[in-house]
Design an enzyme around this catalytic site. Structure first.
Site, PDB file in Angstrom:
ATOM      1  N   HIS A 126      -8.370  30.841  -6.504  1.00 46.54           N
ATOM      2  CA  HIS A 126      -6.998  30.446  -6.836  1.00 46.54           C
ATOM      3  C   HIS A 126      -5.995  31.116  -5.907  1.00 46.54           C
ATOM      4  CE1 HIS A 126      -8.052  33.996  -9.285  1.00 46.54           C
ATOM      5  NE2 HIS A 126      -6.777  34.313  -9.311  1.00 46.54           N
ATOM      6  N   HIS A 161      -2.123  32.513  -5.767  1.00 47.28           N
ATOM      7  CA  HIS A 161      -0.902  32.898  -6.468  1.00 47.28           C
ATOM      8  C   HIS A 161       0.307  32.538  -5.610  1.00 47.28           C
ATOM      9  CE1 HIS A 161      -2.753  35.656  -9.493  1.00 47.28           C
ATOM     10  NE2 HIS A 161      -3.647  35.871  -8.550  1.00 47.28           N
ATOM     11  N   GLN A 181      -9.560  40.136  -7.708  1.00 44.88           N
ATOM     12  CA  GLN A 181      -9.788  38.814  -8.300  1.00 44.88           C
ATOM     13  C   GLN A 181     -10.343  38.984  -9.715  1.00 44.88           C
ATOM     14  OE1 GLN A 181     -12.653  36.250  -6.294  1.00 44.88           O
ATOM     15  NE2 GLN A 181     -11.917  34.426  -7.351  1.00 44.88           N
TER      16      GLN A 181
END
Lengths: 136, 136
Positions: free
Chosen positions: A99, A101, A93
Site C-alpha cells: 500500500h 500512504h 509495514q
C-alpha cells in the site's frame, strides 16, 4: 486473502471511506491518520511488497496516487504531501498487503518524519554502487 | 534548471554514483544516506512535485524504483525498504526537483520514521471523504 484487513475491505467485509475504485486498485481514508485526508492506495490483488506488483499494477497505483494526492491536499487545505510506501516489517509495514500512504502536509501540522544523514567510509560508496549495479 | 543540484547532476556538472540512467530518469546513491544503499530516482525533466509528472514519467519513475529497490536491498543485506517521496518544503522536500527516496531497511538499523495515529471527530471522516471526492 482471508486474514488480510485490506483484502476484507476490498471484499466489502469491512467498511471504509472509499475514494477511488477501479478493477485494479482501491483507495480509502486511513482511519488513524497522521493528518486529516491521509489516505491509502492499495492494489486489489494481494501481494506483500512493491517488488511483486506487475508493471500494469505499478502504473495504475502511481497514477492513482498522483490523482488522489492533489485532491487530498486541496480538500484539507494542505500545501504539500508525502507519499510513503513501506516494505517489510522492519520498514514499518504493519499490513502485509502492499500500500501507498498519501499524507497531506502543512507547515503548522506539527509532524516530522524521523531522518538521519549518514555517511560512507572511504571507498564504501563505490563498493555499494558496484554491488547494486551487479544486481540490476 | 541552473540552480538545481539534481539538474546539475543530470547535466554531469556535479559527480554522482549513478545506478540507472535512461532518457527519462537518473538514479544515484544519496551521499548522506539514512542507511547504506539509500538511493534516489529523479526524472530528468525539472518539475517540483509528483503532480507535475506526465503519465510516462510517472510510469518510468515507479518502474525504476521497483527495479532498484530490490537490488539496493539485496546488495546491502537489507530485508525491507521504504519508498518516500516528499512534495513541498513543509513535507521535508529539500531539493525542489521531484525525487523518490529508496531506503534499504534491516531490523537492527536503529532507524525509525516518526509516526502518529490521529483520529477523526464524529462526522469528520465523511466530510473529508466528500471533500476529496468532489475534487477528483
Amino acid at each position: 486473502m482471508k486474514d488480510c484487513v485490506f483484502c476484507r475491505i476490498i471484499a466489502g467485509e469491512i467498511p471504509a471511506a472509499k475514494l477511488i475504485e477501479t478493477d485494479v486498485v482501491l483507495s480509502f481514508l486511513d482511519i488513524a491518520p497522521v493528518n486529516p485526508g491521509h489516505c491509502l492506495v492499495v492494489p486489489k490483488r494481494h501481494v506483500a511488497t512493491l517488488l511483486e506488483l506487475s508493471q500494469d499494477e505499478l502504473n495504475i497505483c502511481i497514477f492513482t496516487v498522483q490523482r488522489l494526492a492533489g485532491a487530498a491536499a486541496r480538500a484539507t487545505g494542505a500545501v504539500g504531501f508525502n507519499v510513503l510506501q513501506n516494505n517489510g516489517r522492519c520498514a514499518g509495514q504493519i499490513v502485509p498487503h502492499v500500500h501507498f500512504h498519501i499524507i497531506p502536509r502543512s507547515p503548522d501540522d506539527g509532524f516530522k518524519f524521523g531522518w538521519r544523514e549518514g555517511s560512507y567510509a572511504e571507498g564504501e560508496l563505490e563498493e555499494v554502487q558496484r554491488g547494486i549495479r551487479k544486481l540490476l
